[in-house]
Structures are given as C-alpha cells and as structure tokens.
Design an enzyme around this catalytic site. Structure first.
Site, PDB file in Angstrom:
ATOM      1  N   TYR A   1     -24.470  79.874  61.235  1.00 57.07           N
ATOM      2  CA  TYR A   1     -23.837  78.624  61.671  1.00 57.07           C
ATOM      3  C   TYR A   1     -24.421  77.439  60.899  1.00 57.07           C
ATOM      4  O   TYR A   1     -23.685  76.586  60.392  1.00 57.07           O
ATOM      5  CB  TYR A   1     -24.032  78.459  63.179  1.00 57.07           C
TER       6      TYR A   1
ATOM      7  N   GLU B   1     -19.453  71.864  72.839  1.00 55.04           N
ATOM      8  CA  GLU B   1     -20.661  71.066  73.091  1.00 55.04           C
ATOM      9  C   GLU B   1     -20.818  70.813  74.590  1.00 55.04           C
ATOM     10  O   GLU B   1     -21.923  70.842  75.113  1.00 55.04           O
ATOM     11  CB  GLU B   1     -20.618  69.743  72.326  1.00 55.04           C
TER      12      GLU B   1
ATOM     13  N   TRP C   1     -27.430  76.993  72.198  1.00 52.01           N
ATOM     14  CA  TRP C   1     -26.277  76.998  71.306  1.00 52.01           C
ATOM     15  C   TRP C   1     -25.948  78.432  70.890  1.00 52.01           C
ATOM     16  O   TRP C   1     -24.790  78.791  70.692  1.00 52.01           O
ATOM     17  CB  TRP C   1     -26.526  76.099  70.099  1.00 52.01           C
TER      18      TRP C   1
END
Length: 191
Positions: A25, A47, A55
């Site tokens: 990522y 988010e 995350w």
C-alpha cells in the site's frame, strides 16, 4: 525515527518497513492522487471505518468493502435503506459498526448533494495546504492540521459524518492532497 531500510535495500516510512500488505500500500498507493468521485468516496469511507482500528485490518477487508458498497457508487449507496444497513451488519467480511455503516450511507447522500456545487473531489482539494509538510522523521509528523480541521467542519456542515480532523488528515495523506512520505523515503517527492 526516520525512514528505515528494508531487506530489499529500499528506504521507506517506518510503518511500511517489512514485506506485506502495508508495504505494498505504501509503495503503490499512499500519497498518490486519486481521481473521481467514487475514488474519493471510497477513501473517505475506508478512513472512517479505520477509526479506532489498524489500517492493515481495513486493507485486508478492502475488496469486501468495495463489493458491499457497490464500488462506492454514490447514487447506489445513497439509496441504501434500513434493510441494507441490517444486511451489512451481518456481513462478516467488513467492519460491522452500525454508526460507521450509517455514516457511509449519509456520506454518499452528502456526496450527491455536493454535485450541485463543486463535487467531492474539488471540495476536498480546496483544503490542500499552501505549504505542504515535509517531515524528516516520525516526531515531525502531524495527525491534524489547520486544513484538516477546516475540512472536517466544512464536510460536517454539508451532512458528512465520521469526518473528524484526524480522519481528514489521514484522508489527505492517503489521496495525495499533499506528499505524506518522510524526507528520504523512496516515495517522497514521487507523484
């Protein structure tokens, strides 16, 4: 802490030092510009779902989020009703948080309303910092800014939910509103 040297000989932001989904990522997406309403709505939604979680958890569930939120098509998600919310609350492949699911639907509706103005993409980009941050180490990295506070307030006025200043700062990092990479990271300064 500054950039760390990976086993592959490449300097990266410390959170992406080892192989895996986070490094992938970091190297291919984080800090790169996103185009289009669906791309912005996806990142804003993810988010929001990440709030209070790692995350990495969200990245591992990302394809399921894309599926259940129908590619983050604002018109489709805006039409979700209580039955859809209940259906998503039983979907084990995503984060099952009623407030976050309801926020995703509210945010799709607010996104549609923004079409009558400048649209979600232009709206968010309107809060880009005049002087972007350029941290050299993690001690210099911020979690909010005057711009993320202002963006949060402006989105809330437009009917968006789960868009606090820290979440909006993370959004701006993720979608390349400014370059979030540490000075010395191989991705810093690369669009």
């Amino acid at each position: 802490m500054g950039p760390v040297l990976g086993e592959d000989g490449v300097l990266r932001c410390p959170w992406a030092g080892g192989p895996g989904v986070m490094r992938d990522y970091h190297d291919t997406e984080w800090g790169r510009r996103v185009d289009g309403e669906a791309g912005y709505l996806e990142r804003l939604t993810l988010e929001a779902f990440q709030s209070g979680l790692s995350w990495s958890t969200i990245l591992h569930k990302r394809e399921a989020f894309r599926e259940v939120f129908v590619g983050f098509d604002a018109e489709t998600v805006a039409d979700f009703d209580e039955g859809d919310v209940e259906r998503l609350m039983t979907e084990v492949r995503i984060v099952r948080n009623r407030r976050k699911i309801e926020a995703a639907v509210a945010n799709a509706r607010a996104t549609l309303a923004l079409r009558d103005d400048v649209g979600l993409e232009a709206f968010v980009l309107g809060f880009a910092p005049e002087v972007p941050p350029a941290p050299e180490d993690t001690d210099q990295q911020a979690t909010t800014s005057a711009e993320s506070v202002a963006l949060s307030k402006a989105l809330k006025k437009r009917g968006f939910a789960f868009v606090g200043p820290t979440t909006m700062y993370a959004l701006c990092e993720a979608i390349g509103v400014f370059d979030p990479h540490l000075v010395g990271c191989h991705r810093q300064g690369v669009a």
